[in-house]
Design a protein around this motif. Structure first.
Motif, PDB file in Angstrom:
ATOM      1  N   ARG A  86       2.430   1.969   4.897  1.00 22.42           N
ATOM      2  CA  ARG A  86       1.650   0.725   5.008  1.00 22.42           C
ATOM      3  C   ARG A  86       0.146   0.969   4.959  1.00 22.42           C
ATOM      4  N   GLN A  87      -0.307   2.100   5.471  1.00 28.91           N
ATOM      5  CA  GLN A  87      -1.745   2.367   5.496  1.00 28.91           C
ATOM      6  C   GLN A  87      -2.317   2.708   4.118  1.00 28.91           C
ATOM      7  N   ALA A  88      -1.479   2.896   3.124  1.00 29.70           N
ATOM      8  CA  ALA A  88      -1.931   3.198   1.753  1.00 29.70           C
ATOM      9  C   ALA A  88      -2.273   1.901   1.035  1.00 29.70           C
ATOM     10  N   ARG A  89      -3.338   1.257   1.462  1.00 30.35           N
ATOM     11  CA  ARG A  89      -3.695  -0.081   0.966  1.00 30.35           C
ATOM     12  C   ARG A  89      -4.212  -0.097  -0.472  1.00 30.35           C
ATOM     13  N   ARG A  90      -4.927   0.937  -0.884  1.00 30.61           N
ATOM     14  CA  ARG A  90      -5.503   0.959  -2.228  1.00 30.61           C
ATOM     15  C   ARG A  90      -4.616   1.671  -3.239  1.00 30.61           C
ATOM     16  N   THR A  91      -3.495   2.184  -2.797  1.00 37.57           N
ATOM     17  CA  THR A  91      -2.606   2.950  -3.660  1.00 37.57           C
ATOM     18  C   THR A  91      -1.455   2.069  -4.132  1.00 37.57           C
ATOM     19  N   VAL A  92      -1.242   2.030  -5.446  1.00 38.74           N
ATOM     20  CA  VAL A  92      -0.118   1.265  -6.005  1.00 38.74           C
ATOM     21  C   VAL A  92       1.174   2.035  -5.781  1.00 38.74           C
ATOM     22  N   ALA A  93       1.152   3.334  -6.053  1.00 28.72           N
ATOM     23  CA  ALA A  93       2.290   4.242  -5.859  1.00 28.72           C
ATOM     24  C   ALA A  93       1.724   5.649  -5.948  1.00 28.72           C
ATOM     25  N   ARG A  94       2.500   6.648  -5.533  1.00 28.28           N
ATOM     26  CA  ARG A  94       2.062   8.034  -5.686  1.00 28.28           C
ATOM     27  C   ARG A  94       3.281   8.934  -5.789  1.00 28.28           C
ATOM     28  N   ALA A  95       3.034  10.116  -6.379  1.00 29.54           N
ATOM     29  CA  ALA A  95       4.164  11.006  -6.643  1.00 29.54           C
ATOM     30  C   ALA A  95       3.778  12.464  -6.516  1.00 29.54           C
ATOM     31  N   THR A  96       4.769  13.260  -6.171  1.00 24.01           N
ATOM     32  CA  THR A  96       4.711  14.710  -6.208  1.00 24.01           C
ATOM     33  C   THR A  96       5.939  15.150  -6.985  1.00 24.01           C
ATOM     34  N   ARG A  97       6.158  16.424  -7.112  1.00 29.70           N
ATOM     35  CA  ARG A  97       7.360  16.897  -7.809  1.00 29.70           C
ATOM     36  C   ARG A  97       8.630  16.417  -7.114  1.00 29.70           C
ATOM     37  N   LEU A  98       8.586  16.260  -5.800  1.00 31.34           N
ATOM     38  CA  LEU A  98       9.801  15.988  -5.042  1.00 31.34           C
ATOM     39  C   LEU A  98       9.990  14.539  -4.612  1.00 31.34           C
ATOM     40  N   ALA A  99       8.948  13.711  -4.683  1.00 27.47           N
ATOM     41  CA  ALA A  99       9.079  12.346  -4.168  1.00 27.47           C
ATOM     42  C   ALA A  99       8.147  11.371  -4.881  1.00 27.47           C
ATOM     43  N   ILE A 100       8.590  10.131  -4.915  1.00 33.68           N
ATOM     44  CA  ILE A 100       7.765   9.017  -5.376  1.00 33.68           C
ATOM     45  C   ILE A 100       7.708   8.027  -4.222  1.00 33.68           C
ATOM     46  N   GLU A 101       6.498   7.660  -3.826  1.00 32.82           N
ATOM     47  CA  GLU A 101       6.322   6.642  -2.800  1.00 32.82           C
ATOM     48  C   GLU A 101       5.950   5.352  -3.500  1.00 32.82           C
ATOM     49  N   ALA A 102       6.697   4.278  -3.188  1.00 31.32           N
ATOM     50  CA  ALA A 102       6.528   3.019  -3.900  1.00 31.32           C
ATOM     51  C   ALA A 102       6.599   1.833  -2.943  1.00 31.32           C
ATOM     52  N   PRO A 103       5.986   0.719  -3.341  1.00 33.02           N
ATOM     53  CA  PRO A 103       6.038  -0.503  -2.545  1.00 33.02           C
ATOM     54  C   PRO A 103       7.363  -1.247  -2.763  1.00 33.02           C
ATOM     55  N   MET A 151      -0.487   6.118  -7.414  1.00 27.30           N
ATOM     56  CA  MET A 151      -1.550   5.809  -8.334  1.00 27.30           C
ATOM     57  C   MET A 151      -2.703   5.202  -7.547  1.00 27.30           C
ATOM     58  N   SER A 152      -3.794   5.915  -7.433  1.00 20.26           N
ATOM     59  CA  SER A 152      -4.991   5.380  -6.801  1.00 20.26           C
ATOM     60  C   SER A 152      -6.167   5.624  -7.746  1.00 20.26           C
ATOM     61  N   CYS A 153      -7.299   5.077  -7.433  1.00 22.80           N
ATOM     62  CA  CYS A 153      -8.438   5.154  -8.355  1.00 22.80           C
ATOM     63  C   CYS A 153      -9.371   6.274  -7.931  1.00 22.80           C
TER      64      CYS A 153
END
Length: 144
Positions: A56-73, A1-3
């Protein structure tokens, strides 16, 4: 989730006003995969996305997703996880997705109602008032 785009910004503002105040629960990273698996199975789906750490470099992103993966803090609000799961359900393995369009918002609304026990009528009314279109009959794109 980014803006990113205008639709995303409108949706994020709606979430801040309508969703976040209704659910303050945080899910530790170690429990995210179990929750993803549970929601996916409850929705009648197979092959859930894998949860992996947000770079770690995803500073402005809360989380992000594709069909196959969710990247989360290290921890994530449960409603944000449902947001990302809606992205998973509206994305294809080839990378196509609905962004924050009506299909995504419709699925996200369904997930909030079923898994966070939020009031459907109130959320739908607030989406309409915010001018955010949604498909109440939305289904995951990979179901055909």
């Amino acid at each position: 989730m980014s803006c990113g785009d205008a639709a995303a910004r409108r949706l994020y503002a709606w979430e801040d006003a309508e969703v976040a105040p209704r659910d303050a629960s945080m899910v530790p990273f170690a429990q995210l995969q179990a929750l993803v698996d549970h929601v996916w199975a409850t929705e009648g789906l197979r092959f859930p996305p894998r949860v992996r750490p947000l770079p770690r470099q995803a500073r402005r992103t809360v989380a992000r997703a594709t069909r196959l993966a969710i990247e989360a803090p290290a921890e994530l609000p449960s409603w944000v996880l449902l947001h990302e799961l809606a992205h998973c359900m509206t994305s294809t393995a080839e990378g196509g997705n609905d962004g924050h369009g009506p299909l995504f918002v419709g699925l996200y609304l369904q997930l909030l109602v079923r898994h966070a026990r939020m009031p459907q009528a109130a959320l739908a009314a607030s989406l309409r008032a915010a001018g955010i279109p949604f498909d109440p009959a939305a289904r995951p794109v990979f179901l055909g």
